[in-house]
Write an enzyme that holds these catalytic residues in place. Structure first.
Site: not given
Length: 439
Positions: A37, A100, A203, A225
């Site tokens: 992850d 990211k 995800e 999330d």
């Protein structure tokens, strides 16, 4: 003929017996495929253990199950994880985080300038791609995928140290919104770390697998999330073991860092009121930020937390004068105060939730499971906000910090053919899906 059938039956029975005895008395094989992850703020690595069917999220040398997604360049070495994060204040221009956000993404000049304005390190435009400028004993640039590769390499080494075997294969998760280019660049980062990626999994799907939803009869799953820097809400339709992402929305400038910042602003003002000046030294700022972060985490469990920090309190005009003796700043922060400071930010969470329901043509009552992912969903006020909106409690049976890596590790076990066999989650690509973003 009967004798041949009997012999075949005996051979099959012997094979089953050998397999059973092997499972009972022989040590299970080591996992050879890891689950990764690579998060915006933190990242984790996990494995699925054959035989026991247990997922292990691998800790670093200090026992921490996630590492900051930061990489710092010094005169002598490149550091990743906690060591890099510790240099964020003393070496800000050469400590890269949030990479990211840039990986595999094409920017026009104005958009990149706006996105990079919030960072202390320098982001440059290379034909529409972002790169980071590093100045140590010389000046050079590195790509977002290189930053990712250093984090993935560290996690690979953590896994190899724990398992005692070389690791060369992995499954990795990406945001559902990532396009083909962003996914390919994420795979490229893994390749730079010496890893072959067997599968890329979304995800939200990984999180749903962690909660076991790939094995039960549910249809509409809402995944909230909320991590350190971003909010992503996804609506999944699930039939059998197949997942389709029907709608996505979020806020890429909302997360735990923002809640911490509100608390930091409050405590800094309290310091000014009590001592007549605010923290100026980098060491003081870092200590106060760490104390505030710790208080925020404590408030998820306790009704109050104490911030206690020694400060030198140099002002800008006093930087050449001898250091003052430190003063001790103390303040009790209540959960109620924390919630009041952040209530407007908490309310922003509901906007993307309402959007995905509207785009998915669903009413609140049609959602079968509400899954929480990301450490910030531990905040009691946020959980209450979500449960009040839906009229039912979200599923909290999995550690939200580790939900994605747990699901990715299960998928890694599937790709490695580990026993006991699991039901693989099959993702149906939604080519027309677009993420609605709030800010």
């Amino acid at each position: 003929m009967a004798g041949e059938v009997s012999m075949i039956g005996s051979v099959i029975l012997a094979l089953f017996l050998a397999g059973y005895l092997g499972q009972q008395y022989l040590p299970p094989p080591k996992p050879r495929v890891i689950g990764l992850d690579l998060g915006t703020t933190f990242c984790s690595v996990g494995v699925f253990h054959p035989g026991s069917g247990q997922v292990e999220v691998i800790a670093d040398e200090e026992g921490r199950k996630s590492i900051p997604s930061a990489v710092s360049f010094t005169l002598t070495e490149v550091l990743a994880g906690h060591q890099a994060a510790d240099l964020a204040d003393s070496n800000p221009q050469n400590t890269i985080y949030d990479a990211k956000r840039f990986i595999g993404k094409k920017f026009d000049p104005d958009a990149l300038e706006q996105e990079s304005a919030r960072y202390p390190f320098k982001v440059i435009n290379n034909n529409g791609s972002a790169e980071f400028e590093i100045s140590t004993n010389h000046t050079f640039t590195v790509s977002p995928e290189f930053i990712g590769s250093r984090l993935l390499l560290k996690m690979r080494k953590m896994a190899e140290l724990q398992l005692g075997v070389p690791v060369q294969k992995a499954v990795i998760s990406v945001p559902a919104e990532f396009d083909e280019r962003q996914r390919n660049y994420t795979v490229r980062a893994a390749n730079l770390a010496g890893l072959e990626i067997l599968r890329v999994i979304n995800e939200p799907t990984a999180a749903a697998m962690a909660y076991g939803l790939h094995k039960v009869d549910v249809f509409n799953v809402l995944v909230v999330d909320l991590g350190g820097g971003t909010l992503d809400v996804s609506l999944l339709n699930k039939q059998g073991g197949m997942f389709l992402t029907r709608a996505m929305a979020g806020n890429n400038k909302l997360g735990g860092q923002d809640f911490t910042q509100r608390l930091l602003q409050y405590t800094t003002e309290r310091v000014r009121q009590e001592f007549g000046s605010t923290p100026f030294l980098k060491e003081d700022v870092q200590r106060l930020r760490q104390a505030v972060e710790a208080a925020k985490l404590n408030l998820t469990i306790h009704p109050s937390a104490t911030v206690r920090v020694p400060l030198h309190l140099h002002s800008a005009e006093q930087t050449d004068s001898p250091k003052r003796s430190p003063v001790l700043f103390q303040a009790v922060i209540t959960r109620q105060l924390f919630e009041e400071l952040n209530e407007d930010l908490f309310q922003k969470i509901l906007a993307p939730v309402k959007t995905v329901l509207a785009e998915g043509h669903l009413e609140k009552e049609d959602v079968d499971e509400i899954v929480l992912v990301g450490g910030s969903t531990r905040i009691p006020r946020i959980r209450k906000l979500i449960s009040d909106f839906f009229g039912k409690e979200p599923n909290t049976s999995v550690d939200p910090d580790l939900a994605v890596v747990t699901g990715v590790a299960i998928q890694a076990g599937i790709m490695g053919g580990s026993w006991p066999l699991q039901v693989s989650a099959i993702e149906i690509p939604n080519r027309h899906l677009r993420k609605t973003n709030f800010s």
